[in-house]
Design an enzyme around this catalytic site. Structure first.
Site, PDB file in Angstrom:
ATOM      1  CG  HIS A  44      -0.989  13.791  -2.431  1.00  0.00           C
ATOM      2  ND1 HIS A  44      -2.081  14.409  -2.999  1.00  0.00           N
ATOM      3  CD2 HIS A  44      -0.320  13.212  -3.454  1.00  0.00           C
ATOM      4  CE1 HIS A  44      -2.086  14.193  -4.303  1.00  0.00           C
ATOM      5  NE2 HIS A  44      -1.026  13.479  -4.603  1.00  0.00           N
ATOM      6  CG  HIS A  54       2.915   9.128   4.928  1.00  0.00           C
ATOM      7  ND1 HIS A  54       3.253   7.823   4.617  1.00  0.00           N
ATOM      8  CD2 HIS A  54       1.563   9.119   5.076  1.00  0.00           C
ATOM      9  CE1 HIS A  54       2.173   7.079   4.575  1.00  0.00           C
ATOM     10  NE2 HIS A  54       1.131   7.840   4.856  1.00  0.00           N
ATOM     11  CG  HIS A 106      -2.566  11.003   6.627  1.00  0.00           C
ATOM     12  ND1 HIS A 106      -2.863  11.122   5.280  1.00  0.00           N
ATOM     13  CD2 HIS A 106      -1.809   9.883   6.754  1.00  0.00           C
ATOM     14  CE1 HIS A 106      -2.312  10.103   4.625  1.00  0.00           C
ATOM     15  NE2 HIS A 106      -1.665   9.340   5.495  1.00  0.00           N
ATOM     16  CB  THR A 138      -5.143   5.774   3.792  1.00  0.00           C
ATOM     17  OG1 THR A 138      -3.919   6.496   3.908  1.00  0.00           O
ATOM     18  CG2 THR A 138      -5.234   4.723   4.882  1.00  0.00           C
ATOM     19  CB  THR A 139      -2.967   7.827  -0.740  1.00  0.00           C
ATOM     20  OG1 THR A 139      -1.808   6.986  -0.734  1.00  0.00           O
ATOM     21  CG2 THR A 139      -2.958   8.720   0.498  1.00  0.00           C
ATOM     22  CG  HIS A 170      -0.023   6.183   8.239  1.00  0.00           C
ATOM     23  ND1 HIS A 170      -0.905   6.515   7.220  1.00  0.00           N
ATOM     24  CD2 HIS A 170      -0.777   6.029   9.359  1.00  0.00           C
ATOM     25  CE1 HIS A 170      -2.125   6.558   7.719  1.00  0.00           C
ATOM     26  NE2 HIS A 170      -2.074   6.279   9.007  1.00  0.00           N
TER      27      HIS A 170
END
Length: 533
Positions: free
Chosen positions: A86, A111, A113, A218-219, A137
């Site tokens: 992801h 990680h 996005h 957020t996941t 993040h």
């Protein structure tokens, strides 16, 4: 609280059970619009990310600059960069921590996005509708209270995340420290060792200006366990660096016949749910016109008066002006079903895993201490497991409902049984299961966040508090509320539409009653009451 018919047992098991191995993606049949099927908290309260709209912002002069420790790592310290399927994620050593928060939060991982090569807009948080190219993040867990990330992830005070907005611009040498290894993690589950470097260089120069709010992962599983700090200043990476991020990675395994590109891996913004966004900076455009917030002492006083039933004093002192009114919080066109809220909230109010200070005590001894709230933490996994455990036993349709009720609301009174029976006669959808979970946790999260000055006090939470008074007053309150709402329904014909959610929590949308003439108070729950000192 919605309850289920017996034929929905299997669906309930799937919904409330935490399924860590369940497949999820950002788009398609397993995309974010369907996350709540397997992860019900993804459709519940206090979700992230959010759009930092001007009307949500509140300046707080007590917010301290973020203090990071041991972020400058030696090249001899090996970090692990991996493709999670992801995102790309880099492990961080436990000696890294931040100390400017209520607890010490120890670093675990960072990680990213990002958007796509065609549409370079992939940040999760937005600033007044502006979406940046990417977002980083840096995830920390509360090491003062929990031994590791796994123990902290489902606690309401478990995580703190630093968010960094990323724009395309100048080349960033700090990002190149790990991007040069990206070909080693092209496919899902691949890992590569990366020499340590200065993680501080990935952050903006200024750590004293930021947005702060209570939110969620957020996941999936989307637990509302995150204290968010998103820096005001963005950092830049070059167009080539962004394209490396957006075009080099795959969500699929190396052996899969059809490779799935990894891009557009961001969640869409979520409802505010009565939250406000605290900001540590005062200058600049876009801030709310009233750059102040009600003090924690005043907020505690309001809750104490609600708990003690001093509604007359509340009105006399003008404190009611600090509470949400129908005209302010529930704008015209939003809606029906306050009578449903009236019948359902008593059950919600009995869920007390976060705030034992709301339990039945003498009125004189009722207090809400911030220290108590800090110590009594809502555990989201245990809530789901209690429901799942009940479902594994043989049961009749009636026992199913009672098991669900008792698992979520251990102190639920017998008077709710008639409402449960009434609910059983109606079909229930999967979305109603998610709403049930939202309704169970929203008042607890909202009250905790309100006392920390990061939320407005929502109407469902007010009702949650008011229903903790003695039985006689509780019945009188319900009677008066029902009368006020019915009067409002008769006098207002324009407000009949229904919407999926409100701006103040996950409860059913409500009707906005018109204020009766010659009464100076805008609150439906206060209007008809004649409380004596």
């Amino acid at each position: 609280m919605h309850f289920l018919s017996f034929r929905a047992t299997t669906l309930l098991q799937l919904t409330f059970l935490t399924v860590y191995g369940a497949k999820w993606t950002y788009i398609g049949p397993d995309g974010q619009h369907h996350w709540s099927k397997q992860y019900p908290y993804c459709g519940a309260a206090f979700q992230s990310p959010v759009d930092f709209m001007p009307e949500l912002l509140r300046f707080n002069s007590t917010l301290r600059p973020i203090e990071v420790h041991n972020y400058n790592l030696s090249p001899s310290e090996q970090l692990t960069l991996r493709n999670s399927g992801h995102s790309i994620q880099m492990s961080l050593p436990p000696k890294m921590y931040i100390s400017s928060l209520p607890y010490r939060y120890t670093a675990a991982q960072l990680h990213f996005h990002w958007g796509t090569s065609i549409t370079p807009a992939g940040s999760e948080h937005m600033v007044n509708t502006k979406q940046y190219a990417a977002e980083m993040h840096v995830v920390h867990f509360n090491s003062d209270k929990y031994s590791n990330m796994a123990m902290a992830i489902d606690k309401s005070d478990g995580l703190a995340v630093l968010g960094v907005l990323i724009e395309i611009g100048e080349f960033n040498p700090a990002f190149e420290q790990f991007l040069m290894f990206i070909n080693g993690v092209k496919y899902r589950n691949q890992r590569v060792r990366v020499p340590g470097f200065n993680i501080r260089a990935l952050l903006p120069a200024r750590l004293d200006e930021y947005y702060r709010y209570d939110g969620s992962l957020t996941t999936p599983p989307c637990y509302p366990s995150v204290l968010w700090t998103v820096f005001r200043d963005h950092v830049t990476i070059s167009h080539k660096q962004f394209m490396t991020l957006a075009t080099s990675l795959y969500s699929s395994h190396a052996q899969d016949s059809v490779p799935l590109p990894m891009n557009g891996n961001f969640r869409k913004t979520q409802p505010a749910d009565s939250r406000v966004i605290l900001v540590s900076f005062k200058e600049g455009r876009g801030l709310h016109s009233t750059l102040t917030f009600t003090s924690p002492q005043m907020r505690k006083q309001i809750v104490q008066q609600l708990l003690a039933g001093d509604l007359a004093d509340l009105a006399d002192e003008g404190l009611y002006q600090l509470l949400p009114s129908g005209s302010e919080r529930l704008r015209a066109g939003k809606r029906k079903e306050q009578e449903n809220q009236l019948s359902e909230t008593p059950a919600k109010s009995k869920q007390q895993t976060l705030n034992p200070s709301l339990s039945k005590k003498s009125q004189a001894n009722r207090t809400v201490g911030k220290s108590q709230l800090a110590e009594d933490v809502l555990c989201y996994i245990s809530l789901q497991q209690r429901v799942s455990k009940q479902l594994k036993q043989p049961h009749t349709e009636s026992q199913l409902v009672h098991a669900l009720r008792d698992a979520v609301f251990p102190q639920s009174p017998g008077q709710n049984r008639q409402r449960v029976s009434k609910q059983l006669k109606q079909p229930h959808t999967e979305s109603q299961l998610v709403h049930a979970l939202r309704d169970a946790v929203f008042p607890e999260l909202n009250l905790k966040s309100y006392l920390d000055c990061k939320s407005d006090l929502a109407i469902p939470t007010i009702r949650h508090i008011l229903h903790e008074r003695p039985t006689e007053e509780d019945l009188e309150l319900d009677h008066s509320l029902t009368k006020a709402l019915m009067n409002g329904k008769k006098t207002s014909t324009a407000i009949k539409k229904r919407v999926p959610a409100t701006n103040h929590g996950g409860v059913s949308p409500v009707t906005v009653p018109r204020k009766p003439p010659n009464l100076g108070y805008p609150h439906p729950w206060l209007l008809p009451m004649e409380w004596e000192d």
